[in-house]
Structure formats: structure tokens, C-alpha cells
Design an enzyme around this catalytic site. Structure first.
Site: not given
Length: 250
Positions: A18, A63-64, A155, A190, A193
Site C-alpha cells: 500500500m 525505522d519508524v 494488532y 499486499t 497478506t
């Protein structure tokens, strides 16, 4: 064409899926795109794809969950372009470990990548949006942030947190002409997945949960990102946009 002309956008998790679709579409519509990911080689391929199509992009390994990395990415974006108009917090991970088998370490990893990253992105970008007269923040949550997700407690909790953090941001910063909205993808094909959908029976089951007779594509999400990033949605803030083929309508 040109729906985000001359805007500067940061898109995280843009090496594939995405995030890549978001970056490609924003670039095609005129934005200067700063894309980030841990997977540097794949990220640079996306940069090349954008530039080959006539767009403008730069990429940073990122690295977020790291505050230092966010400070660096934002500083380098400002040094290059002088402003930030759009922030797409797309990076995230999934973890389907059964709830009672979860560890504190796994829980904290999910929260740091899915939630702390959004907090940090907003913390470092919003001051520049204020200085620039406004902007649009698009946070990628999930349908799991709207409904209880079986077998994915951490999650689901993380995506619910993204939803509510987005609303709080919208309320706090509307006076600065900063809009914040969340997108809630359904079952989207994606790289993340691919294992979930590769078994044909499982694929058919997931598709059966969606009123529209197909699974979603990354490009479906990108269209929502583009709309919320553009001035076409200038009076929309604090909303959650399900892009889920009708899953949440059931």
C-alpha cells in the site's frame, strides 16, 4: 492529474504494498514524495520507478519506531524541499499470534511499529505544517481498528489506537488548518497478506466476508489517500474511511 501539485509528502512503509501504491499515485498527481522504509534496496527501486515516470522522489532508510530516525527524515525533507504538506503514516506490521501465546516483547513491538510510529511522525511533522499554514495527515489503520478482530488482539488494539490518536490530532490542530483522518483497509492483497490469501479455500473465505465480490488492491487504498491528502477534502477531518468492499457495513 495535478491534484496535489507542488505539495511535499512523506510516505512511510513505501518499499512495497500500500505504501508503494500511495507514493506512486501521489507522485503522478504532482507531489514531491519522500518515501521511507527499512528495506533500502526495494525503496530505491520505488524511487527509480517514480522518477522514470516523470515524478520526483527521494528515499530514506527509516525505522519508524525510532525518534532519532524521525528527526533525521523530517530534517532532511525540510532541507531538501522547505516544507511538508502531507504525511502518510502507512508503515505497520501484523501479528496473528494467539492472545495467550503473546509475550510482552511481541506486544511492545506491535505497539511501537503500529502506534508509536504514528505519534512520532506527527510530533516531528506537525510543527512544520503549522509553520507552513496547514497540511493533511493520513494514518493507515485497519478494519480491525473498527471491529474486534479474532486472533489478533495486539494488532486490533494498535489499530484502534491509531484511529483515536487521529481523532485527537484532528481536534487539537484544526485551528492550524491541519487535517487528520484515518483509513481502514479491509482484506487487501499486499506482500504482507500474501501468505493469508495463498490457500484457495482461505482466499474464498476472506472474499466471502466482503460484500463486493473481490479482494481489495493496494491501488484502492491509494485512491483514498490521494483524496484525503488533496484539497478536495479540505472540510474533512477526524473521520475514519473504511476502504473494505463493504465489510464494515454488514
Amino acid at each position: 492529474m495535478g491534484r496535489v501539485d507542488n505539495k511535499v509528502a512523506i510516505v512511510t512503509g513505501a518499499a512495497g504494498g500500500m505504501g508503494k501504491a500511495d507514493a506512486l499515485l501521489l507522485a503522478r498527481e504532482g507531489a514531491k514524495v519522500v518515501i521511507t522504509d527499512l528495506q533500502l534496496d526495494k525503496l530505491l527501486e520505488v524511487v527509480s520507478e517514480i522518477t522514470e515516470q516523470g515524478g520526483e522522489a527521494i528515499g530514506f532508510q527509516h525505522d519508524v519506531a525510532s525518534e532519532d530516525d524521525w528527526a533525521r527524515v523530517v530534517d532532511e525533507t525540510i532541507a531538501k524541499y522547505g516544507k511538508i504538506d502531507i504525511l502518510v503514516n502507512n508503515a505497520g506490521i501484523s501479528d496473528a499470534t494467539p492472545f495467550l501465546d503473546q509475550t510482552v516483547e511481541r506486544w511492545e513491538r506491535t505497539m511501537s511499529i503500529n502506534v508509536t510510529s504514528v505519534f512520532l511522525g506527527q510530533k516531528y511533522v506537525i510543527p512544520h505544517m503549522i509553520g507552513g499554514g496547514g497540511g493533511s495527515i493520513v494514518n493507515i489503520s485497519s478494519i480491525a481498528g473498527l471491529t474486534g478482530g479474532s486472533g489478533s488482539g495486539p494488532y486490533t488494539a494498535s489499530k484502534g489506537a491509531v484511529r483515536m490518536l487521529t481523532k485527537a490530532t484532528a481536534v487539537d490542530y484544526a485551528r492550524y488548518n491541519i487535517r487528520a483522518n484515518s483509513i481502514h483497509p479491509g482484506y487487501i492483497e499486499t506482500p504482507m497478506t500474501i501468505d493469508m490469501f495463498k490457500d484457495e479455500k482461505m482466499r474464498q473465505w476472506f472474499q466471502s466476508q466482503t460484500p463486493l465480490p473481490r479482494l481489495g488492491k493496494a491501488e484502492d487504498i491509494a485512491q483514498g489517500v490521494l483524496f484525503l491528502a488533496s484539497d478536495e477534502s479540505s472540510y474533512i477531518t477526524g473521520v475514519e474511511l473504511p476502504i473494505d468492499g463493504g465489510y464494515y457495513a454488514k
